[in-house]
Scaffold this active site. Structure first.
Site, PDB file in Angstrom:
ATOM      1  N   ASP A  39       0.826  -1.209   0.000  1.00  0.00           N
ATOM      2  CA  ASP A  39       0.000   0.000   0.000  1.00  0.00           C
ATOM      3  C   ASP A  39       0.865   1.266   0.000  1.00  0.00           C
ATOM      4  O   ASP A  39       1.638   1.502   0.933  1.00  0.00           O
ATOM      5  CB  ASP A  39      -0.906  -0.002   1.246  1.00  0.00           C
ATOM      6  CG  ASP A  39      -2.049   0.993   1.138  1.00  0.00           C
ATOM      7  OD1 ASP A  39      -1.840   2.067   0.534  1.00  0.00           O
ATOM      8  OD2 ASP A  39      -3.137   0.693   1.655  1.00  0.00           O
ATOM      9  N   HIS A  72      -2.619  -0.060  -2.729  1.00  0.00           N
ATOM     10  CA  HIS A  72      -3.807   0.621  -2.231  1.00  0.00           C
ATOM     11  C   HIS A  72      -4.982   0.464  -3.214  1.00  0.00           C
ATOM     12  O   HIS A  72      -4.794   0.501  -4.413  1.00  0.00           O
ATOM     13  CB  HIS A  72      -3.483   2.108  -2.041  1.00  0.00           C
ATOM     14  CG  HIS A  72      -4.521   2.856  -1.298  1.00  0.00           C
ATOM     15  ND1 HIS A  72      -4.742   2.671   0.037  1.00  0.00           N
ATOM     16  CD2 HIS A  72      -5.418   3.781  -1.713  1.00  0.00           C
ATOM     17  CE1 HIS A  72      -5.710   3.461   0.430  1.00  0.00           C
ATOM     18  NE2 HIS A  72      -6.153   4.142  -0.614  1.00  0.00           N
TER      19      HIS A  72
END
Ligand SMILES: [Zn+2]
Ligand SMILES: [Zn+2]
Ligand SMILES: [Zn+2]
Ligand SMILES: [Zn+2]
Lengths: 525, 235
Positions: B173, B204
């Site tokens: 992420d 993400h």
């Protein structure tokens, strides 16, 4: 809070003046109120509150995270712009700012040109950025060898051969018979193979130790920086008051120290947050305070002043004490100029409480501190300039009291030290000491100790003799604390140590002529 | 598929998208899931998530949390200007007020005529963090956070979790650096009421259809985990 009764204010003011003049050429009874009148003054004021946002950028080496983390710099900048907008128009930040100002003891009254940071609303944003120097690699090609891992030999500069050192590159050398013969080292070749590079002309790069790359310096080899931006709202204030109808004495006072006047209840205020026409924030004040004029009779002479606030602050009071203590000042000046018997002049001058205190303070502390301490005792009725000159004169007078005794003390102390040095150096004592020490450095240390001891002793005798004369001159000011009279040794203190050092050296020199043991260090260069 | 209006605690009101399961009559009672938006507002993607939950028998409500800044914001991550605007909104958004608005939504959901009174939350990105905070600060029975941002700064609040919490963590992420992930895992692993699912190589928003980081296989896996979790705790 309530507004003080004007009658009480006048009595309060009278008390202040009596306290100042009592014992200073006047007594409590000879100070009276001749006339006093006053009114309650109301005024309006406004403190503008503007919010400014300070951003602080910081770049740190490595991969860190602080506050809100965003994956790119663009995203971070957008988020920061949003945060700034949120602070500027957010209701909760406005509320917090108003609360912060109203929560101050002065409620923001007279707060002008102040910057107040709002740490509670501070926001941090961070993002990672690759190092520009190494493009995030953490290392860069070695500049010394351009990544070649090797550099030119420093001995032969790449020539693989160096001039023969035996024949200095001549090829010939002087033989035992004095004739020139061929050099046996280079066999007449004038040069030999470079021993450092083994005749290759190249050597391992010293910069990168043969690696070809070196750790990137800006990013310390990590390849990454963390950019941290702090967004901090700062309140900027601007105070505005309606000057019309205000006595001019009050205007300056409120502008200079309005916040202290509110804190200490000199004036009363009602504060209310309002929204300005331009949408900005402000705090509106209704302030009230008593203001009046008062005239005292001091020793029959009129002295007038303005009376301000709930605690009867006296404004525009002329330095009436300076007149009252004039005769004392004259005596003190005489003492400072060595005119007449100094001690007697000082006694006469200290008949005025203010001068007595000035003398005592000057005797006990540095001049600047003494001025401040006296100012605290006499905040009114005498100018700063007069206080400074009073302390200066007192200092000179005290110096005169102790001058002769200080030099007597200096002489006594140095004589005693001289006798001690003689006993040590001009007898066999020092020889025995030197043998047991058996070290010039220790002997030198001993000399230093002896000089310090002589100087200290002299310093002490100066204090002792000076103290006696001080007790005579100002003991009456100290109320049963004669034993604590402090005395400044002034320059004679310095002479004590210089004198002791000189005496010691003279004695050391004398040892050479008399034939006793001379300290070993005396012969060192 | 309707829009409802929810009164806020401080006297305003805001809209919310609502999706109902099929064949719900006046007497039918169903559990509720509040869907918490990303930084792009209530857009097609969020409405689709609501519809998806409705197809599994949940009443789904997605409140417009940016209403205090500007009501009705609908942005796309594929348009650069809109992406920048979204990050601005992220910076400007007041998390504490957002939680108050979500609590107001929860209150309305509980009292809805078709509600069983069991309410959970499910959020993405910014909403993932809000879902975590709802687990800490509200009566949400089951809370799910997809790649929540900034949770590592709020770890102490976990002491107040009363219901169940599931966090989907993308290991790559870009908003949650490895150090932050490490902090979260270290703090939550020993907690029995928190279920942690991590997805290797995922970045993400890997469940955002049409997004740059979308990954069908992992998205399906995460969603299956979520449905099972909601069935277990809300039904
Ligand atoms: Zn670098
Ligand atoms: Zn190199
Ligand atoms: Zn040679
Ligand atoms: Zn060489």
């Amino acid at each position: 809070m309530s507004i003080a009764d004007p009658k009480d204010l006048a009595q309060n003011a009278l008390k202040q003046i009596r306290r100042l003049s009592d014992g200073n050429g006047s007594s409590a009874d000879s100070v009276q109120i001749m006339e006093a009148k006053g009114e309650i003054i109301s005024m309006e004021a406004l403190t503008h509150i503007d919010i400014d946002i300070e951003t602080n950028e910081e770049e740190r080496v490595g991969k860190l995270q602080q506050g809100t983390f965003l994956p790119t710099e663009e995203a971070m900048n957008a988020a920061i712009a949003g945060a700034q907008k949120g602070i500027l128009k957010g209701n909760d930040s406005r509320k917090m700012i108003t609360e912060q100002i109203l929560g101050r003891p002065d409620k923001g009254f007279s707060l002008h040109g102040k910057n107040i940071p709002l740490e509670e609303l501070k926001q941090d944003f961070s993002t990672h950025a690759p190092c520009n120097r190494c493009q995030g690699q953490g290392s860069t090609s070695c500049g010394q060898c351009q990544g070649q891992r090797q550099e030119v030999c420093t001995q032969c500069r790449g020539r693989t051969m160096i001039p023969c050192r035996q024949c200095h590159g001549n090829g010939m050398i002087q033989g035992p018979d004095g004739k020139q013969q061929q050099c046996k080292f280079c066999f007449g070749q004038r040069q030999v193979s470079c021993p450092l590079c083994q005749k290759t002309g190249r050597m391992t790069c010293r910069q990168c130790r043969g690696n070809g790359n070196i750790k990137c310096d800006p990013c310390k080899g990590g390849g990454l920086f963390t950019k941290i931006v702090s967004v901090l709202p700062v309140i900027k204030t601007l105070f505005e008051m309606n000057r019309a109808d205000l006595p001019d004495g009050a205007i300056g006072l409120i502008e200079r120290s309005g916040s202290r006047l509110v804190e200490r209840d000199h004036i009363d205020i009602q504060a209310e947050p309002v929204t300005r026409k331009d949408g900005g924030l402000a705090i509106q004040y209704q302030a009230q305070f008593p203001y009046g004029k008062i005239t005292f009779s001091i020793n029959g002479k009129p002295v007038s002043a303005d009376l301000f606030g709930n605690k009867a602050k006296l404004l525009k009071l002329k330095p009436f004490l300076e007149d009252l203590i004039k005769p004392g000042i004259e005596s003190l000046k005489k003492a400072a100029n060595n005119d007449g018997v100094v001690a007697n002049q000082i006694k006469k001058a200290s008949g005025h409480k203010l001068i007595g205190q000035a003398i005592l303070l000057t005797a006990t502390m540095p001049k600047k501190q003494a001025v401040m301490a006296l100012k605290k005792k006499y905040p009114l009725g005498i100018s700063n300039k007069a206080l400074q000159s009073l302390i200066k004169t007192a200092d000179q007078a005290i110096g005169n009291v102790t001058r002769r005794p200080r030099y007597i003390g200096l002489a006594i102390g140095l004589c005693a030290s001289g006798v001690a040095y003689t006993g040590l150096l001009l007898t066999k004592t020092y020889a025995n000491l030197a043998i047991s020490l058996n070290n010039p450095a220790l002997e030198m240390a001993l000399a230093a100790v002896l000089i310090a001891a002589g100087g200290g002793l002299t310093h002490y005798t100066i204090k002792l003799t000076a103290k006696k004369s001080m007790t005579h001159a100002i003991g009456h000011l100290m109320k049963n604390r004669q034993s604590n009279i402090p005395t400044k040794t002034r320059t004679s203190g310095l002479y004590a140590y210089i004198g002791a050092a000189l005496l010691f050296l003279i004695m050391v020199e004398a040892t050479r002529h008399i034939g006793t043991a001379t300290p070993a260090w005396y012969f060192l260069k | 598929m309707t829009t409802i209006t929810i009164p806020s605690k401080d006297g305003g009101s805001f809209n919310a998208y609502m999706a109902m399961p099929e064949n719900v009559s006046r007497e039918t009672k169903v559990p509720t899931v509040i869907v918490i938006q990303e930084i792009f507002g209530i857009n097609d993607g969020i409405r689709k998530k609501c519809d998806w939950l409705a197809s599994y028998g949940f009443m789904a409500i997605a409140p417009d949390l940016f209403w205090r800044i500007e009501p009705g914001i609908e942005l796309s991550d594929q348009v650069p200007e809109e992406l920048e605007r979204a990050f601005q909104l992220f910076g400007e958004f007041n998390v504490d007020q957002g939680i108050e608005d979500l609590k107001a939504t929860l209150h309305v959901a509980k009292g809805h005529a078709n509600s069983t009174g069991k309410v959970g939350v499910l959020g993405y990105c910014l909403g993932g963090k809000l879902a975590y905070l709802m687990a800490c600060r509200s009566e949400s029975i089951a809370s799910i956070g997809y790649y929540g941002v900034g949770i590592e700064e709020l770890l102490v609040e976990a002491n107040n979790i009363s219901g169940k919490l599931m966090l989907h963590i993308a290991e790559k992420d870009g908003f949650v650096p490895p150090e932050a992930q490490h902090k979260i895992l270290e703090a939550f692993m020993p907690n029995d009421s928190i279920i942690l699912n991590t997805y290797p190589d995922m970045d993400h928003a890997f469940t955002r259809e049409g997004g740059d980081n979308y990954d069908e296989e992992n998205a399906e896996m995460a969603d299956n985990h979520s449905i099972a979790f909601l069935n277990e705790n809300l039904k």
